[in-house]
Design a protein around this motif. Structure first.
Motif, short mmCIF file in Angstrom:
data_model
loop_
_atom_site.label_atom_id
_atom_site.label_comp_id
_atom_site.label_asym_id
_atom_site.label_seq_id
_atom_site.Cartn_x
_atom_site.Cartn_y
_atom_site.Cartn_z
N CYS A 33 39.10 31.14 46.45
CA CYS A 33 39.59 32.51 46.25
C CYS A 33 39.68 32.85 44.77
O CYS A 33 39.28 33.94 44.35
N ALA A 34 40.18 31.91 43.96
CA ALA A 34 40.28 32.14 42.52
C ALA A 34 38.90 32.35 41.91
O ALA A 34 38.70 33.26 41.08
N ALA A 35 37.94 31.52 42.30
CA ALA A 35 36.58 31.64 41.76
C ALA A 35 35.96 32.98 42.10
O ALA A 35 35.39 33.66 41.24
N VAL A 36 36.08 33.40 43.36
CA VAL A 36 35.48 34.67 43.77
C VAL A 36 36.22 35.83 43.10
O VAL A 36 35.58 36.74 42.55
N TRP A 37 37.54 35.81 43.14
CA TRP A 37 38.33 36.92 42.59
C TRP A 37 38.01 37.13 41.11
O TRP A 37 37.82 38.27 40.67
N ASP A 38 37.91 36.04 40.37
CA ASP A 38 37.63 36.14 38.94
C ASP A 38 36.22 36.67 38.66
O ASP A 38 35.97 37.23 37.59
N ALA A 39 35.31 36.51 39.61
CA ALA A 39 33.92 36.96 39.43
C ALA A 39 33.69 38.41 39.88
O ALA A 39 32.66 38.99 39.55
N LEU A 40 34.62 38.98 40.63
CA LEU A 40 34.42 40.33 41.17
C LEU A 40 34.38 41.37 40.06
O LEU A 40 35.05 41.22 39.05
N PRO A 41 33.57 42.43 40.23
CA PRO A 41 32.76 42.77 41.40
C PRO A 41 31.42 42.03 41.40
O PRO A 41 30.88 41.69 40.36
N PRO A 65 33.30 27.83 36.85
CA PRO A 65 32.99 26.71 35.95
C PRO A 65 32.61 25.45 36.72
O PRO A 65 31.77 24.68 36.28
N HIS A 66 33.22 25.25 37.91
CA HIS A 66 32.90 24.13 38.79
C HIS A 66 32.89 24.67 40.21
O HIS A 66 33.73 25.50 40.57
N GLU A 67 31.96 24.19 41.02
CA GLU A 67 31.93 24.63 42.41
C GLU A 67 33.21 24.21 43.11
O GLU A 67 33.68 23.08 42.91
N PRO A 68 33.80 25.10 43.90
CA PRO A 68 35.02 24.72 44.61
C PRO A 68 34.76 23.61 45.63
O PRO A 68 33.64 23.49 46.15
N PRO A 69 35.78 22.81 45.90
CA PRO A 69 35.62 21.77 46.92
C PRO A 69 35.56 22.41 48.30
O PRO A 69 35.88 23.59 48.46
N LEU A 70 35.19 21.64 49.28
CA LEU A 70 35.09 22.14 50.65
C LEU A 70 36.50 22.27 51.24
O LEU A 70 36.98 21.40 51.95
#
Length: 167
Positions: A33-41, A65-70
């Motif tokens: 969620c943090a990774a997606v939110w920071d990249a929006l839109p 910066p790093h792919e999220p874990p599963l």
């Protein structure tokens, strides 16, 4: 009941002028969620799934910066699930997927997907199970979005854009 700290985003098919609203599942997939939110839109060409069934998605260059874990994984997404996948270009750069000219083998791609109907199974004949991270859930407008996704399946995705943005 919704908490004041809930974060929401809007998912749109721009040409079809259809919008739905989703809640981020920060409690279940906080890193994603943090990774997606920071990249929006984020927006890109939309594709309709060939194997997973009732899914639309767009492909993006990696944005974290790093792919999220599963975290919060599934192989059986339900209607309204938003899923995150990360693929090496070599996994997608074949004629079977239909975008071998746009995807280079030496790249990584992030797939942001929306599942709009039941009976999905993330099983790929080439590689087996493909678990996705469930990071959001549509809370408003799924029926209209599902109708548009079915139209996209029947009439084609060419020229359509899938957009994710904060609300």
């Amino acid at each position: 009941m919704s908490d004041r700290t809930d974060r929401h985003l809007e998912i749109s098919l721009l040409k079809r002028q259809v919008v739905c609203r989703a809640k981020l599942l920060d409690d279940r997939a906080p890193r994603t969620c943090a990774a997606v939110w920071d990249a929006l839109p984020l927006s890109g060409d939309v594709y309709h799934a060939k194997y997973a069934r009732n899914e639309i998605y767009a492909l993006f260059p990696p944005f974290a910066p790093h792919e999220p874990p599963l975290e919060n994984p599934t192989v059986t997404p339900i209607p309204g699930d938003l899923c995150y996948f990360s693929f090496a270009g070599t996994e997608l750069a074949t004629h079977a997927y239909g975008y071998d000219e746009q995807v280079r083998p030496d790249t990584t791609l992030v797939d942001l997907a929306l599942f709009y109907e039941r009976n999905n199974l993330l099983l790929n004949g080439d590689v087996g199970w493909v678990p996705g991270i469930v990071w959001g859930q549509v809370v408003e407008g799924l029926e209209e979005m599902a109708d548009a996704c079915n139209d996209l399946w029947r009439t084609g995705a060419a020229g359509e854009t899938l957009r994710f943005r904060r609300v």
